[in-house]
Scaffold this active site. Sequence first.
Site, PDB file in Angstrom:
ATOM      1  N   ASP A  83      44.907  33.560  42.263  1.00  0.00           N
ATOM      2  CA  ASP A  83      44.744  34.963  42.656  1.00  0.00           C
ATOM      3  C   ASP A  83      43.150  34.884  43.393  1.00  0.00           C
ATOM      4  O   ASP A  83      42.174  34.153  43.061  1.00  0.00           O
ATOM      5  CB  ASP A  83      44.487  35.879  41.310  1.00  0.00           C
ATOM      6  CG  ASP A  83      44.197  37.047  41.644  1.00  0.00           C
ATOM      7  OD1 ASP A  83      44.972  37.629  42.571  1.00  0.00           O
ATOM      8  OD2 ASP A  83      43.509  37.902  40.750  1.00  0.00           O
ATOM      9  N   ALA A 216      45.582  47.286  40.767  1.00  0.00           N
ATOM     10  CA  ALA A 216      46.571  48.202  40.441  1.00  0.00           C
ATOM     11  C   ALA A 216      46.610  48.736  38.632  1.00  0.00           C
ATOM     12  O   ALA A 216      47.663  49.170  38.291  1.00  0.00           O
ATOM     13  CB  ALA A 216      48.107  47.910  40.829  1.00  0.00           C
TER      14      ALA A 216
HETATM   15  P1  13P Z   1      42.703  45.681  38.397  1.00  0.00           P
HETATM   16  O1  13P Z   1      41.439  45.288  37.969  1.00  0.00           O
HETATM   17  O2  13P Z   1      43.170  46.980  38.881  1.00  0.00           O
HETATM   18  O3  13P Z   1      43.530  45.120  37.112  1.00  0.00           O
HETATM   19  O4  13P Z   1      43.412  44.410  39.451  1.00  0.00           O
HETATM   20  C1  13P Z   1      43.582  43.179  39.310  1.00  0.00           C
HETATM   21  C2  13P Z   1      43.859  42.447  40.343  1.00  0.00           C
HETATM   22  O5  13P Z   1      44.075  42.890  41.467  1.00  0.00           O
HETATM   23  C3  13P Z   1      43.875  40.912  40.414  1.00  0.00           C
HETATM   24  O6  13P Z   1      44.045  40.365  41.737  1.00  0.00           O
HETATM   25  O1  G3H Z   2      41.007  40.586  41.119  1.00  0.00           O
HETATM   26  C1  G3H Z   2      40.059  40.314  40.322  1.00  0.00           C
HETATM   27  C2  G3H Z   2      40.972  39.732  38.774  1.00  0.00           C
HETATM   28  O2  G3H Z   2      40.797  40.978  38.140  1.00  0.00           O
HETATM   29  C3  G3H Z   2      40.320  38.676  38.308  1.00  0.00           C
HETATM   30  O3  G3H Z   2      39.140  39.103  37.970  1.00  0.00           O
HETATM   31  O4  G3H Z   2      37.606  37.168  39.072  1.00  0.00           O
HETATM   32  O5  G3H Z   2      37.112  38.095  36.817  1.00  0.00           O
HETATM   33  O6  G3H Z   2      38.939  36.562  36.779  1.00  0.00           O
HETATM   34  P1  G3H Z   2      38.133  37.642  37.640  1.00  0.00           P
HETATM   35 ZN    ZN Z   3      42.796  41.465  43.260  1.00  0.00          ZN
END
Ligand code: 13P
Ligand code: G3H
Ligand code: ZN
Length: 316
Positions: A83, A216
């Site tokens: 991510d 989301a």
């Molecule tokens: P939220 O903070 O809305 O759960 O989004 C998570 C996200 O986009 C992780 O990449």
């Molecule tokens: O997009 C962000 C996600 O919620 C991940 O959060 O970078 O604090 O692990 P983090």
């Molecule tokens: Zn994100």
Amino acid sequence: MALVTTTEMFKKAYEGGYAIGAFNVNNMEIVQAITEAAGELNSPVILQVSAGARKYANPTYLKKLVEAAVIENPNIPIALHLDHGADFEICKACIDSGFTSVMIDGSHHSFEENIELTKKVVEYAHARGVVVEAELGRLAGIEDDVNVSAEDSSYTQPSEVQEFVERTGVDSLAIAIGTSHGAFKFKPGTDPQLRFDILEEIEKRIPGFPIVLHGASSVPQEYVKIINTNGGALKDAIGIPEEQLRQAARSAVCKINIDSDLRLGLTAGVREVLNNHPDYFDPRQYLTVARANVKAVVAHKIKNVLGSEGKAADFE
Ligand code: 13P
Ligand code: G3H
Ligand code: ZN
């Protein structure tokens, strides 16, 4: 089933009018909660790992936890995704260690630099059978140490998407249509409204191409209330209305990212148990409840937001 890429998931989700949930994992309880819910509901699922998660839990532990979940849930397709990969190096490290999907987040770069960086990751990933997500447009909110203010956020420009997709060869595209990271997405009194007009315009320009929604979470008020009545102080925590996400899942949106709602469920469980039982000090006592809350959040999303219940049956 071994770990899978998202290619087949997105094709089926696009055609079937549903979306795959991409849930952030940071520890054993979260991995268990997500995959138990998905396993029981026979739903495909994406487990995603941020740079912060790698720093917190150690990449080797996270990978092994995910491998354990794959063994425990042999009937559902599970993808392991990076991510918000910030640069080529972190994407490479994840590809080399067995991730099936990575995100290169060049959204804070210029259009040309974003294309150049994304293309480099795509070339490396595709040569190794790994798929890539990129982002165009900027979401408001906080992720790792980057805090994008509402003023600095910007919707994705539909006029740019076709060129971006063609020149990079990317497999899916995260867009900004009004979602936002974290639990404080909107000012109180505002009416959260996703820009479905922009989404439709993007869909027309790149028909059949999988779209991703970050930020989301819907910020379930029952968990905010439990947190706040048990010593917490979350003021004006507001998320995306679930009906709007359900509508998005019926369209070209094939992946919906959820992290904050898991954090809220988990924290509500910990706070409630410890507040009601000041004598408890065995982590299993409060983490059992916290894990059950996360599982309930994921099950709710699969059934009521994503529409992916039962869809694992369509995979080989
Ligand atoms: P939220 O903070 O809305 O759960 O989004 C998570 C996200 O986009 C992780 O990449
Ligand atoms: O997009 C962000 C996600 O919620 C991940 O959060 O970078 O604090 O692990 P983090
Ligand atoms: Zn994100």
